[in-house]
Design an enzyme around this catalytic site. Structure first.
Site, PDB file in Angstrom:
ATOM      1  CB  SER A  24       9.063  -1.337  13.542  1.00 30.36           C
ATOM      2  OG  SER A  24       7.697  -0.381  12.573  1.00 30.36           O
ATOM      3  NE  ARG A  61      -9.385  -2.074   8.453  1.00 30.41           N
ATOM      4  CZ  ARG A  61      -8.577  -2.602   7.688  1.00 30.41           C
ATOM      5  NH1 ARG A  61      -8.368  -1.563   6.732  1.00 30.41           N
ATOM      6  NH2 ARG A  61      -8.289  -3.551   7.790  1.00 30.41           N
ATOM      7  CD1 TRP A  74      -2.171  -2.368   2.092  1.00 32.16           C
ATOM      8  CD2 TRP A  74      -2.652  -0.831   0.588  1.00 32.16           C
ATOM      9  NE1 TRP A  74      -3.349  -2.979   1.679  1.00 32.16           N
ATOM     10  CE2 TRP A  74      -4.614  -1.763   0.917  1.00 32.16           C
ATOM     11  CE3 TRP A  74      -3.836   0.100   0.146  1.00 32.16           C
ATOM     12  CZ2 TRP A  74      -5.277  -2.443   0.163  1.00 32.16           C
ATOM     13  CZ3 TRP A  74      -5.322  -0.197  -0.913  1.00 32.16           C
ATOM     14  CH2 TRP A  74      -5.355  -1.031  -0.391  1.00 32.16           C
TER      15      TRP A  74
END
Length: 168
Positions: free
Chosen positions: A112, A87, A20
């Protein structure tokens, strides 16, 4: 946890990239690879790339990669944005919690670079800002990998290649 042979000085890293907003997230990989190449000029680092559909898919891939024993670190890059349906906070929290669990359960460090902006729109200024920001985060992730890998090798009693630790 990877069992690194004392004679193996190559640092093996898995890089997971979510699809994405790929045009933005790929800048993280570019910055990461540039920093790793720069920092390991006298040493050796091998980065294996794994692409997943979205950030939610990263933790399972990270766990599978960590469990192979082939990698000394796993890096996760993704971009979780508010697409108009509330969300993104849940997705981001779930991903980060799961990545922490992966590294604690496997003993393989997970770095991360999964980012969740407060505000994002697809206007040129925001896209340019986050492309630049992901490049910076990729470079920071590379330095973090080098530092944690050196620490893990030292704990394991494995000689640390000074060139791989030089990135500050």
């Amino acid at each position: 946890m990877k069992t690194t042979k004392k004679s193996d000085t190559t640092l093996h890293i898995a890089f997971i990239e979510a699809g994405w907003h790929a045009d933005i997230v790929e800048k993280c990989r570019a910055g990461f690879l540039a920093e790793i190449a720069n920092a390991s000029a006298g040493g050796s680092a091998e980065v294996s790339l794994f692409k997943v559909p979205g950030s939610f898919d990263i933790p399972l891939m990270a766990k599978k990669l960590a469990e192979t024993g082939r990698f000394e670190a796993v890096v996760a890059a993704g971009f979780v944005v508010d697409g108009g349906i509330y969300r993104h906070d849940f997705v981001a929290g779930t991903v980060i919690d799961a990545l922490m669990r992966v590294q604690l359960d496997t003993g393989v460090p997970v770095i991360s670079a999964v980012l969740t902006p407060h505000h994002f729109n697809e206007g040129a200024a925001h896209v340019a800002f986050f492309r630049d920001h992901f490049d910076i985060k990729g470079r920071e992730a590379a330095r973090a990998v080098l530092q944690i890998a050196a620490n893990m090798r030292e704990i394991a009693g494995i000689s640390v290649d000074e060139a791989l630790v030089a990135a500050e």
